[in-house]
Enzyme design. Sequence first.
Site, PDB file in Angstrom:
ATOM      1  N   GLU A 160      -2.534  19.094  -3.296  1.00  0.00           N
ATOM      2  CA  GLU A 160      -3.813  19.115  -4.022  1.00  0.00           C
ATOM      3  C   GLU A 160      -4.676  17.897  -3.691  1.00  0.00           C
ATOM      4  O   GLU A 160      -5.675  17.658  -4.350  1.00  0.00           O
ATOM      5  CB  GLU A 160      -3.540  19.166  -5.526  1.00  0.00           C
ATOM      6  CG  GLU A 160      -2.740  20.378  -5.987  1.00  0.00           C
ATOM      7  CD  GLU A 160      -1.219  20.214  -5.809  1.00  0.00           C
ATOM      8  OE1 GLU A 160      -0.789  19.110  -5.393  1.00  0.00           O
ATOM      9  OE2 GLU A 160      -0.483  21.181  -6.059  1.00  0.00           O
TER      10      GLU A 160
ATOM     11  N   SER B  45       0.868  -1.175   0.000  1.00  0.00           N
ATOM     12  CA  SER B  45       0.000   0.000   0.000  1.00  0.00           C
ATOM     13  C   SER B  45       0.902   1.221   0.000  1.00  0.00           C
ATOM     14  O   SER B  45       1.936   1.240   0.682  1.00  0.00           O
ATOM     15  CB  SER B  45      -0.869   0.053   1.263  1.00  0.00           C
ATOM     16  OG  SER B  45      -1.954  -0.823   1.162  1.00  0.00           O
TER      17      SER B  45
END
Lengths: 137, 137
Positions: free
Chosen positions: A62, A55
Site C-alpha cells: 500500500e 534510516s
Amino acid sequence: MKRLGRHILAEFTGCDSELLNNLPAIESILKEAARQAEATIVDSVFHRYNPHGLSGVVVIAESHISIHTWPEYGYAAADVFTCGQQVDPWKACHYMKEKLACADMDAREINRGIPDSEDEILPHKPAGADHVADRVT
Amino acid sequence: MKRLGRHILAEFTGCDSELLNNLPAIESILKEAARQAEATIVDSVFHRYNPHGLSGVVVIAESHISIHTWPEYGYAAADVFTCGQQVDPWKACHYMKEKLACADMDAREINRGIPDSEDEILPHKPAGADHVADRVT
C-alpha cells in the site's frame, strides 16, 4: 482532488536515544507498525550511520513506511504513506510513538493524488489484485 | 523549529503511462535523480504490482527518495527527503518531472525537525562522517 493516498509526516521528539540507534529494534518496530496498520510488507531496507543514526524503509503493498533517526537529539522523522481503504496509517503512527518511548508526536496527514480533479477517493489497485514482488536490486 | 531535514512531496500528473509501468526505467530515473541532487545512494528497492503500478525507494545517506505510480491515471506520487546543506532536493524533483514526461508537477516543501525549538538549521551528522551500510534484510 482525486485522492489516491494518505501520507502522514510525524516528528517524534523526546524519544529513547539508545533505541534510536538500535537497528534490530527499529526494524522490528517499523515492521510491526506495518502489521498494526494491516498493511502487507513487501520488502525493507535498514542502515546504520556513523557515528549514529539510522534510516529504515518498509515497502508495503500500500506504499511505504520510513524512519530517519537523530539519536543525539532524541528525535526521529517518520512517514507513513498508504493507499486503499483497508489500511489505517494512524495505527502505524501511534504504534511507533508508543514503542519509541516518544514524549511528543507532532504529526500531520496530507492527501496525495491528482490535484484539480473532482473530489473522489480511489483505490490503488483493483480490489483483490496481488502484488508481484519483482526485486531488482 | 530546529530544522533537520527538507521533505518535498510531489504529485506528478499527465505522465507517460507506459513509463510509469517500466520498472528498469523508473529505477534508473530515481537513482539518477539522487545523483542530480548530489546525494549518496546507499540502497534501493523496487517492486512491480499486478496488474500495474510500481513502488520504488532509494535510500540515500541524506534520507530517501520514493515513488509510487498509478499508470492507469498517468500519475505518480514522489517524495524527496534530504538532510544537510550539500544536497538540493529540488534538483531531484525537477529531474524526475522532466524524465517522467510529466505535464504538471504540484510539489510542496515541508520542513522536518524538532517543533517548538528555537529556529536553527542543523546537519544530520557531523561533517565528513561516513555512513556504515549495515544491510540487515
